[in-house]
Scaffold this motif. Structure first.
Motif, PDB file in Angstrom:
ATOM      1  N   LYS A   1      58.231  31.050  56.595  1.00  0.00           N
ATOM      2  CA  LYS A   1      57.482  31.934  55.543  1.00  0.00           C
ATOM      3  C   LYS A   1      57.946  31.399  54.084  1.00  0.00           C
ATOM      4  O   LYS A   1      58.782  31.253  53.865  1.00  0.00           O
ATOM      5  N   GLU A   2      56.689  31.326  53.430  1.00  0.00           N
ATOM      6  CA  GLU A   2      56.846  31.103  51.958  1.00  0.00           C
ATOM      7  C   GLU A   2      57.168  32.476  51.078  1.00  0.00           C
ATOM      8  O   GLU A   2      56.947  33.442  51.874  1.00  0.00           O
TER       9      GLU A   2
ATOM     10  N   ALA B   1      62.548  26.288  36.202  1.00  0.00           N
ATOM     11  CA  ALA B   1      61.623  25.335  36.533  1.00  0.00           C
ATOM     12  C   ALA B   1      61.061  25.241  37.870  1.00  0.00           C
ATOM     13  O   ALA B   1      61.763  26.088  38.732  1.00  0.00           O
ATOM     14  N   ILE B   2      59.960  25.047  38.067  1.00  0.00           N
ATOM     15  CA  ILE B   2      59.344  24.887  39.454  1.00  0.00           C
ATOM     16  C   ILE B   2      58.810  23.436  39.666  1.00  0.00           C
ATOM     17  O   ILE B   2      58.194  23.015  38.676  1.00  0.00           O
TER      18      ILE B   2
ATOM     19  N   ILE C   1      56.482  28.371  46.987  1.00  0.00           N
ATOM     20  CA  ILE C   1      55.032  28.878  46.871  1.00  0.00           C
ATOM     21  C   ILE C   1      54.125  28.245  47.712  1.00  0.00           C
ATOM     22  O   ILE C   1      54.253  26.931  47.545  1.00  0.00           O
ATOM     23  N   TRP C   2      53.262  28.837  48.356  1.00  0.00           N
ATOM     24  CA  TRP C   2      52.511  27.898  49.157  1.00  0.00           C
ATOM     25  C   TRP C   2      50.980  27.941  48.442  1.00  0.00           C
ATOM     26  O   TRP C   2      50.376  29.048  48.635  1.00  0.00           O
ATOM     27  N   VAL C   3      50.701  27.177  47.911  1.00  0.00           N
ATOM     28  CA  VAL C   3      49.280  27.105  47.234  1.00  0.00           C
ATOM     29  C   VAL C   3      48.316  26.486  48.417  1.00  0.00           C
ATOM     30  O   VAL C   3      47.919  25.438  48.519  1.00  0.00           O
ATOM     31  N   ASN C   4      47.598  27.522  49.165  1.00  0.00           N
ATOM     32  CA  ASN C   4      47.007  27.365  50.204  1.00  0.00           C
ATOM     33  C   ASN C   4      45.270  27.121  49.754  1.00  0.00           C
ATOM     34  O   ASN C   4      44.750  28.183  50.037  1.00  0.00           O
ATOM     35  N   ARG C   5      45.323  26.140  49.391  1.00  0.00           N
ATOM     36  CA  ARG C   5      43.893  25.939  48.740  1.00  0.00           C
ATOM     37  C   ARG C   5      42.663  25.782  49.779  1.00  0.00           C
ATOM     38  O   ARG C   5      41.393  26.274  49.456  1.00  0.00           O
TER      39      ARG C   5
ATOM     40  N   HIS D   1      60.056  25.919  44.452  1.00  0.00           N
ATOM     41  CA  HIS D   1      59.188  24.750  44.826  1.00  0.00           C
ATOM     42  C   HIS D   1      57.538  25.221  45.137  1.00  0.00           C
ATOM     43  O   HIS D   1      57.761  26.153  45.962  1.00  0.00           O
ATOM     44  N   ALA D   2      56.763  24.583  44.725  1.00  0.00           N
ATOM     45  CA  ALA D   2      55.308  24.668  45.235  1.00  0.00           C
ATOM     46  C   ALA D   2      54.551  23.542  45.719  1.00  0.00           C
ATOM     47  O   ALA D   2      54.476  22.597  45.163  1.00  0.00           O
ATOM     48  N   GLY D   3      53.701  23.976  46.512  1.00  0.00           N
ATOM     49  CA  GLY D   3      52.848  22.968  47.240  1.00  0.00           C
ATOM     50  C   GLY D   3      51.833  23.418  48.144  1.00  0.00           C
ATOM     51  O   GLY D   3      51.909  24.381  48.827  1.00  0.00           O
ATOM     52  N   PHE D   4      50.918  22.568  48.385  1.00  0.00           N
ATOM     53  CA  PHE D   4      49.766  22.817  49.385  1.00  0.00           C
ATOM     54  C   PHE D   4      50.030  22.605  50.826  1.00  0.00           C
ATOM     55  O   PHE D   4      49.567  23.179  51.713  1.00  0.00           O
TER      56      PHE D   4
END
Length: 233
Positions: free
Chosen positions: A207-208, A8-9, A193-197, A173-176
């Motif tokens: 560090k991701e 799962a994420i 996870i860094w979702v760097n939009r 875990h993922a997030g901006f």
């Protein structure tokens, strides 16, 4: 040996799936136009609002109240004219905020590979309405209302694991929001996870594990990881 693709994420939603920065900027743009306010751009106001909001959520309050109060605090700081109705409108607007263009299809692809769990800094009714409006389905939802705190506090992370019956090693875990998501995720031992939009510079030394600019790219990365897992079976 653990597989590369987790079971799962957990995903931040507002800023990662839903365009919260763009929607907040639009709200302030319209407010400023309503009162003829000039001399500052909506992005600057939104960024300052986010700083005020981040400090304000260190103690739990329902998120509609957070939105109402921080709207007033931001307007007062900038010297903007505003009314109680403006604050109420801001608090009620969140459930209608739109998803990023890639979110809906990318989430469908991600859910073919792993569970997609919302871990979100908002109220139950807001996230339910927002995901429904966006046409997004997820496997589970954990809110700040359920946890009694906001990220970067970690009770929501703990609650999500408990609901899923999984360990940190079985999840990502993922997030901006680097300070909302990556920092506490790293602290707990998640692969993050860094979702760097917005293409911002990493704000701290943490560090991701995975860096991407959107969920479509993340779906491709996960597909590649799944292919490696299949080869190693």
């Amino acid at each position: 040996m653990n597989k590369l693709v987790p079971k799962a994420i957990t995903f931040d939603i507002f800023g990662t799936v839903i365009d919260w920065e763009g929607e907040i900027q639009e709200f302030f743009k319209n407010l400023m136009a309503k009162y003829g306010i000039t001399g500052v751009d909506p992005k600057t106001v939104q960024q300052r609002w986010e700083e005020i909001q981040f400090d304000y959520i260190q103690e739990y309050k329902p998120y509609r109240k957070v939105l109402y109060d921080t709207m007033a605090m931001t307007c007062e700081e900038f010297g903007f004219k505003f009314t109680e109705e403006d604050c109420t409108a801001f608090a009620n607007s969140m459930s209608t905020w739109k998803a990023f263009p890639d979110s809906v299809e990318a989430i469908k692809e991600i859910r073919k590979l792993t569970k997609f769990v919302a871990l979100t800094n908002t109220d139950n009714d807001i996230i339910d309405a927002c995901l429904k409006n966006a046409g997004i389905e997820v496997d589970d939802i954990v809110t700040a209302e359920m946890a009694g705190c906001y990220k970067p506090h970690t009770d929501g992370f703990d609650l999500s694991r408990k609901r899923l019956g999984l360990t940190v090693d079985e999840m990502m875990h993922a997030g901006f929001g680097f300070k909302y998501d990556v920092v506490p995720g790293n602290k707990l031992g998640y692969r993050t996870i860094w979702v760097n939009r917005q293409g911002i510079i990493r704000p701290v030394d943490d560090k991701e594990d995975i860096l991407c600019g959107d969920l479509k790219t993340l779906a491709y990365i996960l597909k590649g990881m799944a292919a490696v897992d299949a080869e190693n079976e």
